[in-house]
Write an enzyme that holds these catalytic residues in place. Structure first.
Site, PDB file in Angstrom:
ATOM      1  CE  LYS A 102       0.714  10.144  -8.932  1.00  0.00           C
ATOM      2  NZ  LYS A 102       0.530  11.224  -8.023  1.00  0.00           N
ATOM      3  CE  LYS A 155      -2.150   7.773   0.232  1.00  0.00           C
ATOM      4  NZ  LYS A 155      -2.946   6.800   0.946  1.00  0.00           N
ATOM      5  CG  ASP A 164      -1.782  -1.243   1.302  1.00  0.00           C
ATOM      6  OD1 ASP A 164      -2.228  -1.712   0.245  1.00  0.00           O
ATOM      7  OD2 ASP A 164      -1.959  -1.759   2.412  1.00  0.00           O
ATOM      8  CE  LYS A 188       3.353  -2.440  -4.410  1.00  0.00           C
ATOM      9  NZ  LYS A 188       2.885  -2.122  -3.046  1.00  0.00           N
ATOM     10  N   PRO A 215      -9.442  -1.146   7.726  1.00  0.00           N
ATOM     11  CG  PRO A 215     -10.037  -0.669   9.934  1.00  0.00           C
ATOM     12  CD  PRO A 215     -10.404  -1.528   8.762  1.00  0.00           C
ATOM     13  CG  ASN A 219      -2.243 -10.999  -2.642  1.00  0.00           C
ATOM     14  OD1 ASN A 219      -2.128 -10.830  -3.847  1.00  0.00           O
ATOM     15  ND2 ASN A 219      -1.262 -11.432  -1.879  1.00  0.00           N
ATOM     16  CB  ALA A 220      -2.029  -6.788  -5.444  1.00  0.00           C
ATOM     17  N   GLY A 221      -4.096  -4.632  -4.454  1.00  0.00           N
ATOM     18  CA  GLY A 221      -5.109  -3.681  -4.902  1.00  0.00           C
ATOM     19  C   GLY A 221      -4.392  -2.398  -5.265  1.00  0.00           C
ATOM     20  CG  HIS A 222      -1.293  -2.237  -7.588  1.00  0.00           C
ATOM     21  ND1 HIS A 222      -0.455  -2.919  -8.409  1.00  0.00           N
ATOM     22  CD2 HIS A 222      -0.881  -2.501  -6.332  1.00  0.00           C
ATOM     23  CE1 HIS A 222       0.437  -3.579  -7.668  1.00  0.00           C
ATOM     24  NE2 HIS A 222       0.183  -3.342  -6.413  1.00  0.00           N
ATOM     25  CB  THR A 223      -5.860   2.901  -5.700  1.00  0.00           C
ATOM     26  OG1 THR A 223      -6.303   1.885  -4.800  1.00  0.00           O
ATOM     27  CG2 THR A 223      -6.975   3.896  -5.951  1.00  0.00           C
ATOM     28  N   GLY A 241     -10.998  -3.401   2.166  1.00  0.00           N
ATOM     29  CA  GLY A 241     -11.661  -2.286   2.853  1.00  0.00           C
ATOM     30  C   GLY A 241     -11.274  -2.180   4.322  1.00  0.00           C
ATOM     31  CD  GLN A 272       1.008  -8.746  -2.293  1.00  0.00           C
ATOM     32  OE1 GLN A 272       1.804  -9.403  -2.929  1.00  0.00           O
ATOM     33  NE2 GLN A 272      -0.233  -8.595  -2.691  1.00  0.00           N
TER      34      GLN A 272
HETATM   35  P1  IMP Z   1      -2.278 -12.850   1.850  1.00  0.00           P
HETATM   36  O1  IMP Z   1      -1.340 -12.267   0.852  1.00  0.00           O
HETATM   37  O2  IMP Z   1      -3.722 -12.677   1.490  1.00  0.00           O
HETATM   38  O3  IMP Z   1      -1.940 -14.286   2.188  1.00  0.00           O
HETATM   39  O4  IMP Z   1      -2.086 -12.040   3.235  1.00  0.00           O
HETATM   40  C1  IMP Z   1      -0.878 -12.104   3.971  1.00  0.00           C
HETATM   41  C2  IMP Z   1      -0.532 -10.739   4.573  1.00  0.00           C
HETATM   42  O5  IMP Z   1      -0.196  -9.834   3.535  1.00  0.00           O
HETATM   43  C3  IMP Z   1      -1.679 -10.079   5.354  1.00  0.00           C
HETATM   44  O6  IMP Z   1      -1.121  -9.323   6.409  1.00  0.00           O
HETATM   45  C4  IMP Z   1      -2.286  -9.138   4.326  1.00  0.00           C
HETATM   46  O7  IMP Z   1      -2.978  -8.062   4.926  1.00  0.00           O
HETATM   47  C5  IMP Z   1      -1.043  -8.685   3.611  1.00  0.00           C
HETATM   48  N1  IMP Z   1      -1.289  -8.237   2.240  1.00  0.00           N
HETATM   49  C6  IMP Z   1      -1.515  -9.004   1.148  1.00  0.00           C
HETATM   50  N2  IMP Z   1      -1.683  -8.242   0.057  1.00  0.00           N
HETATM   51  C7  IMP Z   1      -1.549  -6.970   0.463  1.00  0.00           C
HETATM   52  C8  IMP Z   1      -1.569  -5.713  -0.239  1.00  0.00           C
HETATM   53  O8  IMP Z   1      -1.743  -5.625  -1.464  1.00  0.00           O
HETATM   54  N3  IMP Z   1      -1.380  -4.605   0.536  1.00  0.00           N
HETATM   55  C9  IMP Z   1      -1.142  -4.679   1.870  1.00  0.00           C
HETATM   56  N4  IMP Z   1      -1.106  -5.818   2.558  1.00  0.00           N
HETATM   57  C10 IMP Z   1      -1.298  -6.961   1.856  1.00  0.00           C
END
Ligand code: IMP
Length: 420
Positions: free
Chosen positions: A15, A327, A10, A13, A300, A35-39, A298, A220
């Site tokens: 941006k 930021k 978070d 990256k 916090p 698992n990633a979320g790139h805004t 979502g 990540q």
């Molecule tokens: P997983 O990748 O879903 O197995 O989660 C393992 C750990 O990585 C947890 O603490 C998640 O919150 C964190 N995590 C996974 N993907 C992200 C991301 O894109 N941003 C921030 N934390 C992440």
């Protein structure tokens, strides 16, 4: 060039990749999955990309998902269709490694059952990431190249479901819902993936030979790396720059630069220590100022001061050639800003990031406090136009990490960037 996160993900990256993508021909993801979320903000539109590289928002750029990625075919299809529906010309621009592993519904369900049942919760995103990489390391995973062979798919999937059921039962739970129907849906989505299958390593190397520029986009961050992060509170892939080579199918000598992305403060989502964590009031204040809520879940995010011990460690582990600080504008209203320069631990003062996560949990940051600038920076486009105190803050980050600051982001929009 590689772009990596240097904290707990978070860092912004998306941006930075979006800005740099303008200068390259190919953008490739090399690890992680949905698992990633790139805004990314393009014009007035906000896009949250989970699997397709952020470069997709730049017309004509080729976007690849490397062998190190774990691919959720259903989510991939949705993301692709949504981009198309929102007017992004995606056709012919996306390639998926034949060697990438597929996240199946039983991986996702098992991830969720495990998080419910185990005592030491990681706080995963519940996207099936851990179980899929476990299957990969256990040599029983399903890869994109298998999709052309229905018999192979059937036996791998049957074994996968049976194993996940056994594991869930051992944890005292069960896989919820109609698993066979979910698997059928995933395999139908997988069928569609076949048209995107490619040799990502070959494409990247050929592009470089043709004089094209390639950006390898990390997901990540360094402190979530399976080897180098705060184990076991990490993700299951190699998020660091070394992973960019293995995860995309190229040799490390092909990489000419590594840009490390750090947020001007620190955040963490999920469990595990955050040494520079704020007290509750300040935590809430920064979360509101920075909009620090997970792009995927979502949730916090916990917030804290900039941790130079972690950033210096990240500079070393990734071999950074430059930093992108994001930021900065979020700190605009603060009268004072602190940076952790070392930790106090039961064993004495530590200047290096400890290998033992429980030791990190006991570490007390030693802070250096600098004056804030208390002025808006969102319209600044040149370093020289930043308030002197903001420049001093950036200089200090540069000194402490021993890495030059090459970019500073001062807002969510593409143009809100200072290139040094
Ligand atoms: P997983 O990748 O879903 O197995 O989660 C393992 C750990 O990585 C947890 O603490 C998640 O919150 C964190 N995590 C996974 N993907 C992200 C991301 O894109 N941003 C921030 N934390 C992440």
């Amino acid at each position: 060039m590689v772009v990596v996160g240097c904290q707990w993900g978070d860092e912004g990256k998306g941006k930075i990749v979006d800005v740099l993508a303008g200068d390259v021909h190919v953008v490739a993801r090399y690890q992680g999955g949905a698992n990633a979320g790139h805004t990314v903000h393009a014009g007035d539109d906000e896009f949250i990309l989970h699997q397709i590289p952020s470069g997709i928002l730049h017309p004509g750029k080729r976007c690849l998902l490397g062998n190190g990625v774990v691919l959720d075919a259903i989510e991939f299809g949705k993301e692709y269709d949504e981009l198309e529906a929102r007017g992004i010309a995606v056709e012919g621009r996306v390639g998926v490694s034949q060697k990438a592993h597929l996240v199946m519904p039983y991986h996702r369900l098992l991830d969720q059952v495990s998080e419910d049942r185990v005592e030491q919760k990681i706080g995963t995103t519940g996207r099936g990431i851990g179980p899929t990489y476990e299957g990969k390391a256990g040599r029983r995973g399903l890869r994109v190249s298998d999709l052309a062979h229905p018999d192979r798919v059937t036996s791998l999937v049957e074994e996968g479901v049976a194993r996940a059921r056994r594991r869930a039962a051992a944890l005292g739970g069960e896989l919820p819902g109609d698993v066979p129907a979910m698997v059928d849906e995933a395999l139908a989505a997988g069928e569609r993936l076949r048209e995107f299958a490619t040799d990502t390593g070959l494409e990247i190397v050929q592009s470089i030979r043709d004089g094209k520029r390639v950006l390898l986009e990390g997901a990540q961050g360094t402190a979530l790396d399976l080897d180098h992060g705060t184990y076991p509170f990490v993700t299951s892939s190699s998020t660091t720059a070394g992973g960019a080579a293995t995860g995309s199918g190229i040799g490390p000598t092909v990489i000419d630069a590594v840009v490390g992305v750090v947020k001007a403060y620190t955040t963490r989502v999920g469990n595990g220590p955050l040494p520079t964590a704020f007290e509750p009031d300040m935590d809430e204040k920064l979360r509101e100022l920075g909009g620090e809520f997970g792009a995927t879940t979502g949730r916090p995010r916990r917030c804290g001061w900039f941790d130079a011990v972690l950033a210096r460690y990240a500079a070393r582990v990734n071999g950074l050639t430059g930093l992108a600080v994001t930021k900065l504008d979020v700190l605009d209203t603060l009268p004072e800003i602190s940076i952790a320069t070392a930790y106090r631990t039961p064993e004495g003062e530590a200047r290096e990031f400890p290998a033992d996560t429980w030791q990190l949990g006991e570490a007390e940051p030693i802070y250096e406090t600098l004056p804030g600038w208390e002025a808006p920076t969102g319209d600044v486009r040149k370093l020289a136009d930043l308030p002197a105190t903001a420049r001093r803050y950036l200089d200090r980050i540069e000194e402490l990490t021993e890495t030059p600051v090459q970019m500073v982001s001062v807002g969510t929009r593409r143009k809100q960037i200072i290139r040094v």
